[in-house]
Design a protein around this motif. Structure first.
Motif, mmCIF file in Angstrom:
data_model
loop_
_atom_site.group_PDB
_atom_site.id
_atom_site.type_symbol
_atom_site.label_atom_id
_atom_site.label_comp_id
_atom_site.label_asym_id
_atom_site.label_seq_id
_atom_site.Cartn_x
_atom_site.Cartn_y
_atom_site.Cartn_z
ATOM 1 N N TYR A 639 0.835 -1.204 0.000
ATOM 2 C CA TYR A 639 0.000 0.000 0.000
ATOM 3 C C TYR A 639 0.870 1.254 0.000
ATOM 4 O O TYR A 639 0.670 2.189 -0.780
ATOM 5 C CB TYR A 639 -0.936 -0.005 1.212
ATOM 6 N N TYR A 640 1.897 1.283 0.851
ATOM 7 C CA TYR A 640 2.738 2.478 0.945
ATOM 8 C C TYR A 640 3.747 2.570 -0.200
ATOM 9 O O TYR A 640 4.357 3.617 -0.403
ATOM 10 C CB TYR A 640 3.436 2.516 2.301
ATOM 11 N N ALA A 641 3.878 1.467 -0.953
ATOM 12 C CA ALA A 641 4.705 1.526 -2.158
ATOM 13 C C ALA A 641 3.871 1.906 -3.375
ATOM 14 O O ALA A 641 4.400 1.962 -4.499
ATOM 15 C CB ALA A 641 5.391 0.180 -2.388
ATOM 16 N N GLY A 642 2.585 2.152 -3.170
ATOM 17 C CA GLY A 642 1.699 2.518 -4.260
ATOM 18 C C GLY A 642 1.193 1.341 -5.073
ATOM 19 O O GLY A 642 0.548 1.520 -6.106
ATOM 20 N N GLN A 643 1.427 0.112 -4.584
ATOM 21 C CA GLN A 643 0.972 -1.082 -5.300
ATOM 22 C C GLN A 643 -0.414 -1.472 -4.775
ATOM 23 O O GLN A 643 -0.616 -2.486 -4.111
ATOM 24 C CB GLN A 643 1.977 -2.225 -5.098
ATOM 25 N N TYR A 644 -1.395 -0.626 -5.073
ATOM 26 C CA TYR A 644 -2.701 -0.750 -4.452
ATOM 27 C C TYR A 644 -3.439 -2.023 -4.865
ATOM 28 O O TYR A 644 -4.052 -2.701 -4.042
ATOM 29 C CB TYR A 644 -3.541 0.484 -4.770
ATOM 30 N N ARG A 645 -3.388 -2.356 -6.145
ATOM 31 C CA ARG A 645 -4.135 -3.524 -6.594
ATOM 32 C C ARG A 645 -3.501 -4.822 -6.081
ATOM 33 O O ARG A 645 -4.206 -5.764 -5.718
ATOM 34 C CB ARG A 645 -4.221 -3.537 -8.120
ATOM 35 N N GLN A 646 -2.173 -4.848 -6.033
ATOM 36 C CA GLN A 646 -1.521 -6.026 -5.458
ATOM 37 C C GLN A 646 -1.864 -6.163 -3.967
ATOM 38 O O GLN A 646 -2.076 -7.267 -3.460
ATOM 39 C CB GLN A 646 0.001 -5.937 -5.631
ATOM 40 N N ALA A 647 -1.904 -4.998 -3.281
ATOM 41 C CA ALA A 647 -2.271 -5.013 -1.857
ATOM 42 C C ALA A 647 -3.681 -5.562 -1.678
ATOM 43 O O ALA A 647 -3.946 -6.388 -0.794
ATOM 44 C CB ALA A 647 -2.170 -3.605 -1.277
ATOM 45 N N ARG A 648 -4.611 -5.116 -2.534
ATOM 46 C CA ARG A 648 -5.993 -5.589 -2.416
ATOM 47 C C ARG A 648 -6.085 -7.092 -2.655
ATOM 48 O O ARG A 648 -6.803 -7.796 -1.930
ATOM 49 C CB ARG A 648 -6.889 -4.848 -3.394
ATOM 50 N N GLN A 649 -5.385 -7.592 -3.644
ATOM 51 C CA GLN A 649 -5.426 -9.027 -3.926
ATOM 52 C C GLN A 649 -4.944 -9.830 -2.720
ATOM 53 O O GLN A 649 -5.543 -10.849 -2.344
ATOM 54 C CB GLN A 649 -4.573 -9.340 -5.151
ATOM 55 N N LEU A 650 -3.861 -9.360 -2.084
ATOM 56 C CA LEU A 650 -3.321 -10.064 -0.917
ATOM 57 C C LEU A 650 -4.297 -9.979 0.263
ATOM 58 O O LEU A 650 -4.504 -10.949 1.004
ATOM 59 C CB LEU A 650 -1.960 -9.478 -0.529
ATOM 60 N N ILE A 651 -4.920 -8.809 0.456
ATOM 61 C CA ILE A 651 -5.891 -8.647 1.536
ATOM 62 C C ILE A 651 -7.067 -9.597 1.343
ATOM 63 O O ILE A 651 -7.489 -10.292 2.279
ATOM 64 C CB ILE A 651 -6.381 -7.178 1.610
ATOM 65 N N GLN A 652 -7.618 -9.639 0.121
ATOM 66 C CA GLN A 652 -8.765 -10.503 -0.152
ATOM 67 C C GLN A 652 -8.418 -11.970 0.061
ATOM 68 O O GLN A 652 -9.193 -12.735 0.645
ATOM 69 C CB GLN A 652 -9.251 -10.274 -1.589
ATOM 70 N N ARG A 653 -7.234 -12.363 -0.394
ATOM 71 C CA ARG A 653 -6.819 -13.755 -0.225
ATOM 72 C C ARG A 653 -6.661 -14.102 1.259
ATOM 73 O O ARG A 653 -7.054 -15.181 1.705
ATOM 74 C CB ARG A 653 -5.511 -14.002 -0.990
ATOM 75 N N THR A 654 -6.100 -13.164 2.012
ATOM 76 C CA THR A 654 -5.905 -13.401 3.452
ATOM 77 C C THR A 654 -7.244 -13.520 4.168
ATOM 78 O O THR A 654 -7.423 -14.378 5.040
ATOM 79 C CB THR A 654 -5.074 -12.257 4.065
ATOM 80 N N LEU A 655 -8.207 -12.653 3.820
ATOM 81 C CA LEU A 655 -9.525 -12.711 4.451
ATOM 82 C C LEU A 655 -10.250 -14.007 4.127
ATOM 83 O O LEU A 655 -11.029 -14.511 4.939
ATOM 84 C CB LEU A 655 -10.364 -11.508 4.016
ATOM 85 N N GLU A 656 -10.010 -14.541 2.947
ATOM 86 C CA GLU A 656 -10.644 -15.803 2.582
ATOM 87 C C GLU A 656 -9.986 -16.984 3.294
ATOM 88 O O GLU A 656 -10.652 -17.917 3.734
ATOM 89 C CB GLU A 656 -10.579 -15.993 1.071
ATOM 90 N N GLU A 657 -8.664 -16.940 3.436
ATOM 91 C CA GLU A 657 -7.945 -18.049 4.066
ATOM 92 C C GLU A 657 -8.046 -17.994 5.589
ATOM 93 O O GLU A 657 -8.105 -19.027 6.253
ATOM 94 C CB GLU A 657 -6.479 -18.034 3.632
ATOM 95 N N TYR A 658 -8.064 -16.780 6.137
ATOM 96 C CA TYR A 658 -8.099 -16.603 7.594
ATOM 97 C C TYR A 658 -9.161 -15.547 7.922
ATOM 98 O O TYR A 658 -8.842 -14.419 8.291
ATOM 99 C CB TYR A 658 -6.729 -16.157 8.114
#
Length: 871
Positions: A639-658
């Motif tokens: 997020y702080y590197a400006g990689q917003y879409r990559q951050a969102r993908q990781l967040i969504q995957r984490t919420l689904e797994e945990y």
């Protein structure tokens, strides 16, 4: 002259013998005699008097297994401080004045006993160790070692206790008195370690060496109790009979006979009439006047074994009312009632109130009290919410009725209360039975057929109610029918104006009956009052449903309460979690849980509970928390590197797994922050508002509120609750601290404002002396900049902030994000022998606007507080 010479010679001889230095036969004989029968003897007598008082004040609880040693009561010790200090002084004199006597070591032993009684355990241990090392008296050394063993057991020093036991086991020629104390102390050691067999074995050996018949009787009773708990009824019976030897106290003899009959006859007898007659005889025996509660309690336990629960409950209620000499027994009676109502009837409300009653009779220091308090914690919450629902629901319903309907209901309520009071009076009028167990509520009224008014409770109750109905709630006074008399129906009558027979609310029906106006006054009238009641109802339905599911495992009742919540309060912020709990409860029951999966996906697609029901096999527990923490940190960096879409993908995957961990709400808020970067402001605002409504984490809710404020109009900002308003906070720093539980300071009055788009500078604060030596750091900084920020064109400078502080400035940074990047790199990688950890740790960055404010206020600590929260 010859006689005078002889007297003078004897006087000189005695005077020479008084010397504590000369080690002659005469000196030793004199000091042995004097120290023994003057100092030592008197000191020992005083100590024994204190111990006797402690034994006398201790109330044995024969319904529980007796402790091996009677506990030392600190209250008794405190009350006898003067006596113990006198004993200490005498023992000290025996040591100081008679140093060559053989009673010096014994006097040291007495000092150790005094220290032990006064809870000075370190001094006691040191003194007893000294006696063990220095004394030549084998018996005294053994006494000291046994005393040390007891102290080690008291303090839980098991290794030292084991070493002492091992040492004593190798000692030879231990006297019988010392063997008795040793085996008794060993029993205490095993008692503390909950080793039943060890206690029995040690007490079996101890009683062989007991010379005091009353002490032996007590040990026999303990052995009998422990054998009975182990189901060895034959052995228990023998030891209960042995307890009766040696003229024991009457109460111990009573319990020994009672329990002996239990293990020998009552438990095995099929002649129930014989058993009940036995209890009847015990109850009627005038010698058992102060033990009637015990008799009825034991009878209740017997009836419980026969499976007659209603009779058991009635007997327990009677036992609670009977006179008794042991208040703790009342606590055990109420605890037994609580157990029955919990296990047999699942009546949580009655259980809670019985446990409340139990705690009024059981001391806080009793281990049972802690157990009851733990059990009561959930029940207290249950009863609170149940009673609040009943009360608030009734009031809300009444508020919707007309005044005539409200008054009619109030009148009906009072009429029912009158009928209840008359029913209670009729119960009191029931004639006494010849058997105490046939008529459990033994009242002292005459029969219901009595024609004398003051002997007829029903007539008196009816008369009081009729009087109140005609004349109102008038105080008892002369000339009460005068028309000029002023009566205040709502004011209580002073105690002085009432006769003794009506002094308590329990006996006076007038004090129990409310009037119509006071009932009507409780009904809410305004919209605000009704809204408050509904808010409380919403909370209680949710908390009760949650508690019933998780703590009481009452799935059906949990579903009922949660269904009322989602039906009656459709806009509730607790609705997503309620759906999730309904999903779990229906799944456990094998019901239709899929309906709640659909509702969550339809109404709350971005809720953590939706992620959970969509991924029922997702990992959970501590490993899931650790894995989600790692993913969170990576998403945060993206997020702080400006990689917003990559951050969102990781967040969504984490919420689904945990889906449900301690990181879930932080992940959701970070996802909302991504929304603020790549989606519309309306979408960002909508997600923030939903998060604020549904999140349970107050810190994160506050962060979300502060992110929402720049998106609001002036009118919307003005409408915000000022209590919740703080200076704008950035989510960056707090979200990064995944386990932080610190409460953020209130910066509502802070002069500093957050503007992340302004130019920022980095500030190092130091005192003037440190500033003079700071020049050596500049070279290290230039190397650091060249390696890590070669294209940033960073400059350095310094200035005096005030007399106490000089500052060193690194600038410029285009915005807060660039400043934060530099700050993190600086804190992690910058090293210089010329900069202290304190200077580095106190570094911060600041916007140009806030720096101008800081330069004006000179309050660096105020800005640091803002910095810790904002960045």
């Amino acid at each position: 002259m010859r006689f005078l010479n002889r007297v003078l010679f004897l006087f000189l001889l005695l005077l020479a013998a008084c010397s504590s230095e000369r080690d002659t036969f005469t000196n030793r004989a004199f000091h042995n005699l004097t120290s023994h029968y003057n100092a030592y003897y008197l000191a020992d007598v005083k100590i024994e008097e204190v111990l006797d008082e402690n034994r006398a004040d201790y109330k044995e609880d024969y319904t529980q297994i007796l402790p091996v040693f009677i506990p030392i009561d600190s209250g008794v010790i405190q009350a006898n401080q003067e006596k113990l200090e006198s004993s200490r002084e005498l023992a000290s004199k025996a040591i100081e004045w008679h140093r060559i006597s053989k009673w010096v070591d014994d006097s040291y032993f007495l000092l150790g006993k005094i220290d032990y009684l006064q809870a000075d355990f370190d001094d006691a241990k040191n003194t007893l160790k000294y006696v063990n090392v220095e004394s030549k008296d084998r018996d005294l050394r053994h006494q000291a070692l046994i005393g040390l063993l007891r102290i080690y057991v008291d303090l839980g020093e098991i290794e030292n206790a084991n070493f002492t036991i091992d040492y004593l086991s190798k000692e030879q020629k231990i006297s019988e008195d010392n063997r008795f104390e040793l085996y008794k102390t060993l029993a205490y050691y095993y008692e503390k370690r909950n080793d039943q067999n060890g206690v029995i074995g040690a007490l079996d050996r101890a009683v062989e060496y007991s010379k005091n018949k009353k002490e032996a009787s007590r040990i026999y009773f303990i052995l009998a109790q422990r054998y009975q708990r182990e189901g060895l009824d034959n052995l228990a019976y023998d030891f209960y009979k042995k307890t009766l030897e040696g003229n024991p106290p009457y109460e111990r003899a009573f319990f020994a006979q009672l329990f002996a009959q239990q293990v020998a006859e009552l438990n095995a007898s099929k002649d129930l009439r014989k058993v009940r007659n036995y209890y009847e005889a015990l109850y009627k025996d005038p010698k058992n006047k102060d033990l009637k509660d015990v008799v009825v309690y034991e009878r209740a336990l017997f009836e419980e074994k026969q499976g007659d629960l209603p009779l058991t409950v009635d007997l327990l209620h009677q036992a609670a009312k009977e006179p008794g000499s042991n208040p703790r027994l009342k606590g055990y009676i109420y605890q037994k009632l609580a157990d029955i109502y919990l296990e047999e009837y699942s009546d949580y409300r009655a259980t809670k109130y019985y446990l409340d009653s139990a705690l009024t009779f059981i001391k806080e220091t009793d281990p049972v009290a802690a157990q009851i308090a733990d059990q009561k914690e959930v029940l207290d919450q249950y009863v609170f919410h149940v009673e609040r629902i009943q009360s608030n629901d009734s009031l809300v319903r009444l508020s919707g009725l007309s005044e005539e309907e409200q008054r009619l209901i109030a009148e009906q309520f009072i009429k029912k209360e009158e009928e209840r009071l008359l029913a209670e009076a009729r119960e009191k009028e029931q004639p006494k039975s010849t058997s105490i167990f046939d008529n459990l509520l033994a009242f002292s009224d005459r029969g219901s057929g009595s024609t004398f008014y003051f002997d007829n409770a029903v007539a008196m109750q009816q008369g009081a109610i009729d009087f109140r109905r005609v004349w109102g709630n008038r105080p008892l006074q002369d000339n009460w029918r005068r028309s000029a008399a002023v009566f205040q129906t709502n004011s209580p009558t002073s105690p002085e104006s009432q006769p003794d027979s009506l002094s308590s609310s329990e006996e006076n029906p007038l004090s129990q009956l409310p009037d119509i106006e006071s009932l009507l006054a409780q009904i809410p009238q305004s919209e605000e009052e009704i809204a408050t009641l509904n808010e409380e109802l919403e909370e209680s339905y949710f908390e009760l449903g949650k508690l019933l599911y998780f703590d009481l495992e009452e799935d059906e009742a949990s579903i009922d309460n949660l269904e009322i919540l989602v039906r009656e309060y459709p806009t509730s912020s607790r609705k997503p979690e309620a759906y999730y709990l309904l999903y779990l409860a229906q799944k456990d029951r094998g019901g239709n849980f899929q309906q709640y999966v659909s509702r969550l996906n339809r109404e709350f697609p971005e809720s953590q509970y939706t992620f959970s029901v969509n991924n029922p096999d997702a990992a959970s527990g501590n490993l899931a928390y650790l894995a989600s923490s790692k993913n969170y940190e990576q998403a945060y960096d993206m997020y702080y590197a400006g990689q917003y879409r990559q951050a969102r993908q990781l967040i969504q995957r984490t919420l689904e797994e945990y889906p449900l961990t301690r990181n879930t709400e932080r992940l959701l808020l970070l996802d909302i922050m991504v929304t603020g970067k790549i989606e519309s402001k309306d979408r960002f605002r909508g997600r923030l508002e939903a998060y604020i409504e549904n999140s349970q984490d107050e810190q994160l809710v506050e962060l979300a509120r502060n992110m929402l404020k720049p998106l609001l109009s002036a009118e919307e900002l003005a409408a915000l609750n000022p209590v919740d308003s703080t200076a704008l906070d950035s989510a960056n720093q707090v979200l990064a601290e995944a386990d932080s539980t610190a409460i953020k300071p209130d910066l509502s009055d802070s002069p500093f404002k957050l503007n992340e788009n302004q130019t920022h500078i980095m500030v190092l604060v130091m005192n003037p002396e440190e500033a003079e030596q700071f020049q050596g750091v500049i070279g290290d900084l230039e190397n650091f900049h060249a390696k890590n920020f070669s294209n940033a064109r960073l400059r350095t400078g310094n200035m005096n902030m005030n007399r106490e502080n000089a500052i060193f400035i690194i600038s410029p940074f285009n915005n807060a994000e660039k400043a934060k990047e530099y700050y993190q790199k600086f804190m992690e990688d910058f090293e210089s022998p010329n900069i202290t950890d304190k200077i580095k740790g106190n570094a911060f960055f600041i916007s140009i606007e806030n720096f101008q404010t800081l330069n004006r206020t000179k309050n660096i600590e105020e800005y640091r507080a803002f910095f810790k929260v904002a960045y």
